[in-house]
Write an enzyme that holds these catalytic residues in place. Structure first.
Site: not given
Ligand code: UD1
Ligand code: UDP
Length: 366
Positions: A207
């Site tokens: 991601h």
């Molecule tokens: C965010 C964090 C990242 C973290 C990740 C964990 C920031 C800058 N980034 O990235 O550090 O590793 O979460 O997963 O805070 N979206 C959905 N449904 C959801 C969640 C997100 O549709 O439930 C969409 C949002 O609307 C957006 C995109 O996914 O368009 C990205 O979501 P966003 O929370 O901005 O950043 P992540 O890539 O999830």
């Molecule tokens: N995880 C989950 N389901 C998934 C992918 C990840 O439960 O399909 C869990 C994973 O085991 C870990 C956490 O989500 O505990 C990590 O989150 P993510 O990778 O979104 O964020 P990051 O750690 O990179 O910030």
């Protein structure tokens, strides 16, 4: 009675705070612990499933923020959270990790003079092109308690001149959740249900904007995963950011049979897949740590990691973002060239208890 509010917003936050909320239950006569969800992540599979599976109390507040640019998202959280904190007047705010919700909460609380505890302080990738690095640095600067998960964090905070009395090496609360749920994870039957041979498949998750936002990078990634899926079945639970981009760039029509694409999985199901996998390929922060704890080989598709203990002590292979190198390393691992690992110091399931004890003392309650 003292009041603490933990601010969570994104998937990894829930996992890091669930055991902290549990640890504060022991002190419920003296401390009221509340949870504020910013709504940064909002799909059932990115949010609610973790509250259910980790038996976490429902949020007392939900700011309903959702997505947006960095400035929009951070600003909206700040505006809404300020109202909650003004009304609640907590004695401490706890912020985990490095997402925009972490940064926004830390900024609001610090300007309101509310003490802040940062869970997972001190991690540094030394790469300011990553939004998380900026979030970590700013959050640490304004925090009063810096709860550190690995030795590199202690070094980084000292190098940055943080006061020694603020820094506490407590271990890793994400590992507390893993340890607390290990039996359920081992007993989960998802591998069987998906028809997978234990230790005979790969799990992939991605991601990071550097891997999934640019069409060329995402195309290369998908092509590599497709090739590896000819060697072993490859399960690919797709993060919402990645799914949006796969659709936007029309990459969803060329997926080969061995590449099994799923929605984001629940915590127990996902970690059970990881537990029995031969190899995990990822750019996630937390998954680098979980694979190290479980002794599963992990390839990290990034140029750097803020979690060097997973390389030095654990089973993580940091290979960069060139997909030929990723594929070569994956084939070596599948061929038996694996790396032995150990569990890092204080990743023992007790970090949250240490945090609660330190906070109790800090609030003059012990
Ligand atoms: C965010 C964090 C990242 C973290 C990740 C964990 C920031 C800058 N980034 O990235 O550090 O590793 O979460 O997963 O805070 N979206 C959905 N449904 C959801 C969640 C997100 O549709 O439930 C969409 C949002 O609307 C957006 C995109 O996914 O368009 C990205 O979501 P966003 O929370 O901005 O950043 P992540 O890539 O999830
Ligand atoms: N995880 C989950 N389901 C998934 C992918 C990840 O439960 O399909 C869990 C994973 O085991 C870990 C956490 O989500 O505990 C990590 O989150 P993510 O990778 O979104 O964020 P990051 O750690 O990179 O910030």
């Amino acid at each position: 009675m003292k009041k603490i509010i933990s601010i969570v917003g994104a998937r990894p936050n829930f996992i890091k705070i669930a055991p902290v909320a549990k640890a504060f239950k022991k002190f419920r006569k003296d401390i009221k612990h509340k949870i504020c969800h910013t709504g940064q992540h909002f799909d059932q599979r990115m949010s609610e499933v973790f509250f259910d599976q980790l038996k976490m109390p429902r949020p007392d507040f939900n700011l309903g923020i959702g997505g947006g640019s960095h400035a929009e998202q951070t600003a909206r959280i700040m505006l809404e959270l300020e109202k909650v904190l003004a009304e609640e007047r907590p004695d401490l705010v706890i912020v985990p990790g490095d997402v925009n919700s972490t940064l926004a909460a830390a900024l609001v609380a610090s300007k309101m003079g509310i003490p802040i505890a940062h869970v997972e302080a001190g991690l540094r990738s030394f790469d300011k092109s990553m939004p998380e690095e900026i979030n970590r640095i700013v959050t640490d600067v304004v925090s009063d308690y810096l709860f550190v998960s690995e030795h590199s964090g202690m070094r980084n905070l000292r190098d940055e001149g943080m006061g020694e009395s603020k820094i506490h090496f407590v271990g890793n609360t994400m590992i507390d959740s893993l340890e607390a749920n290990y039996e359920l994870i081992e007993a989960c039957t998802i591998t069987k249900e998906m028809g997978l041979d234990p230790s005979g498949y790969i799990v992939g998750t991605f991601h990071r904007p550097s891997n999934v936002d640019e069409p060329e990078a995402l195309k290369d990634l998908m092509a590599s995963l497709s090739r590896l899926a000819k060697e072993r079945k490859l399960i690919f639970p797709v993060h919402p950011r990645t799914r949006k981009n796969i659709e936007r760039y029309g990459l969803d029509s060329q997926i080969p049979k061995g590449l099994i694409i799923t929605e984001p999985l629940g915590y127990i199901e996902f970690l059970s897949l990881v537990r029995y996998a031969e190899l995990v390929i990822t750019d996630s922060g937390g998954i680098q740590e979980e694979t190290t704890y479980m002794g599963v080989q992990c390839i990290t598709v990034r140029k750097n990691t803020e979690r060097p203990v997973t390389i030095d002590v654990g089973t993580n292979h940091l290979v960069g973002i060139q997909m030929e190198k990723v594929e070569r390393t994956a084939l070596d691992i599948l061929g038996g060239t694996t790396k032995p690992g150990r569990i890092p110091e204080l990743w023992d399931g007790k970090a949250s208890k240490r945090i609660a004890d330190i906070v109790m003392e800090g609030l003059g309650l012990s």
